[in-house]
Scaffold this active site. Sequence first.
Site, PDB file in Angstrom:
ATOM      1  N   CYS A   1       0.825  -1.204   0.000  1.00  0.00           N
ATOM      2  CA  CYS A   1       0.000   0.000   0.000  1.00  0.00           C
ATOM      3  C   CYS A   1       0.867   1.267   0.000  1.00  0.00           C
ATOM      4  CB  CYS A   1      -0.998  -0.036   1.168  1.00  0.00           C
ATOM      5  SG  CYS A   1      -2.429   1.001   0.829  1.00  0.00           S
TER       6      CYS A   1
ATOM      7  N   HIS B   1      -3.654  -4.674   0.256  1.00  0.00           N
ATOM      8  CA  HIS B   1      -2.988  -5.276   1.415  1.00  0.00           C
ATOM      9  C   HIS B   1      -3.049  -6.798   1.315  1.00  0.00           C
ATOM     10  CE1 HIS B   1      -2.372  -1.707   3.968  1.00  0.00           C
ATOM     11  NE2 HIS B   1      -3.451  -1.244   3.362  1.00  0.00           N
TER      12      HIS B   1
ATOM     13  N   GLU C   1      -1.542  -8.944   2.911  1.00  0.00           N
ATOM     14  CA  GLU C   1      -1.417  -9.613   4.222  1.00  0.00           C
ATOM     15  C   GLU C   1      -2.761 -10.031   4.808  1.00  0.00           C
ATOM     16  OE1 GLU C   1      -0.679  -6.452   3.566  1.00  0.00           O
ATOM     17  OE2 GLU C   1      -1.142  -5.093   5.224  1.00  0.00           O
TER      18      GLU C   1
HETATM   19  N1  GLN Z   1      -1.805   6.627   3.088  1.00  0.00           N
HETATM   20  C1  GLN Z   1      -1.996   5.941   1.854  1.00  0.00           C
HETATM   21  C2  GLN Z   1      -3.381   6.186   1.280  1.00  0.00           C
HETATM   22  O1  GLN Z   1      -4.273   6.558   2.003  1.00  0.00           O
HETATM   23  C3  GLN Z   1      -1.708   4.469   2.012  1.00  0.00           C
HETATM   24  C4  GLN Z   1      -2.675   3.781   2.912  1.00  0.00           C
HETATM   25  C5  GLN Z   1      -2.171   2.466   3.440  1.00  0.00           C
HETATM   26  O2  GLN Z   1      -0.976   2.189   3.422  1.00  0.00           O
HETATM   27  N2  GLN Z   1      -3.051   1.661   3.950  1.00  0.00           N
HETATM   28  O3  GLN Z   1      -3.607   6.003   0.117  1.00  0.00           O
END
Ligand code: GLN
Length: 550
Positions: free
Chosen positions: A392, A523, A525
Amino acid sequence: MDKQSERKYIFVVGGVISGVGKGIAASSIGKILQSRGFRVTAIKIDPYVNVDAGTMNPTEHGEVFVLDDGDECDQDMGNYERFLDTTLSRINYMTSGRVYETVIRKERNLEYGGKCVEVIPHIPLEVISRIEKASERAKSDFTVIEIGGTVGEYQNVLFLEAARMMKTKYPKDVLFVMVSYLPIPSTIGEMKTKPTQHAVRNLNSAGIQPDIIIARSNAPLDKKRKEKLALFCSLLPGHIISAPDVESIYDVPINFERDKMGDIILETLGMKRKNGDDLREWKRLFSSVNKFKGEVNIAVVGKYFDTGDFVLSDAYISVIEAVKYSAYHLKKQPVLSWLNSKDFEANPGKMKSLAKYDGIIVPGGFGESGIEGKLKVIKYARENKIPYFGLCYGMQLAVVEYARNVLGLKDANTAEINPDSENLVIDIMPEQKEKLKKKDYGGSMRLGAYPARLKEGSIANKAYGKKEISERHRHRYEVNPEYIEKIEKAGLIFSGRSPNGKLMEIAELPKRKHPFFLGTQFHPEFLARPFRPHPLFTEFLRVAIRRHKK
Ligand code: GLN
């Protein structure tokens, strides 16, 4: 007999102190029953007023787990999904805020037919209706319901009241488990049962008698204390389960079974045993892991550990478990090192210390702090061909790093950090902009499972072994479409995209340029399971292990 009353409900409550593993106890009870051939689902109740866990800082509350349907919830939901290898939905998770929100909405919609709506019984009734819905949806034989917090606090009184009412509604189908803590004060040197006795009294005053006590402590419970607790708390001695600290959470169901947890539950609820594998598979996997020779050393470069190691691992629990499953699959011991990205900001000499790792992960995150450090780490991993896996934020920053240092767009950035940058390679989605204007923060990101298509022959495609995937998301920002062509021309390939081709889901460097440099907008994970390790984690570790051997 109506259908609902064929279902069984197991409430798990905490005594004495929190943080002694109620979630793992609940997951383990579920696992034991599942391994005996029953259908099991699990519910988490959190007493706080937040409607979900999405608005809480990970240092406050640990990881925010995300479900397929986009619910942002407590990390215990992740434990349930992993232990039970199941997919839960938002009906499996509730908070005081969520329950009150529904009751108030129903009242506004005249759904109470002109009645005076009261905290009791209407709040507990809403809780019960949610529990029944979740059980119905899962067609479960057993529903394990974990009530957050500890018996005796004001916060969870209404949930205990719901549990008590449920026992009245289904007298033969409800069972109560109390996970309690037995201290061994060093000055005394013996295990004390008194706090647990008080906790049981407290639970009794809520109209609930526990059927089983799980006695958490540093050491196993001896016969004498078992008998004492049984006598003072009105339980059969056999219903007190010894639960000493263990090295791995995956040993907990195995330990519970040593004290016959499964038999006790079935007997108390008058159920006949079914055919299952009785944890055979589970034992086979988790009893072999200590024998794996050889390590793989992974650095996780994050920032949510300002409050110490304890919180750190809590904030990234799904990443840790995902690494474990893939490492076990490859028959290696994973060794994780936690590096604070801020340490790399003002300390160029520190970069070299990264060379000793077999792989580097930059996990998800929010906001500005520690970002320049992460960018430096990513650059180092890219230039020195250290396997890199960005999750992410870790993907978005890999794109920023590439734009800055390979494309030469010196001020390339994400709008999250500097919206005034000339080159916003990561930008906010238009509908997200509107939400932020209205201060609509809660549950408003791009959340939950979305499909993606993979590029033929890419690392991602080969790892998954298919072209269509579905993965869970939690983000507001995206790769800016205006830069896609330029970035790809410079060598960083977007090998996963949304089905309409507009959203970039995976970025990777081709094998000939780097052994493994890959980031996902989603994600991965959240979908790793003990018996189904995540293919991207496995591929990342496979390459990392190769580096280790060199
Ligand atoms: N801060 C980033 C976004 O909002 C990544 C979010 C995250 O890593 N879950 O797009």
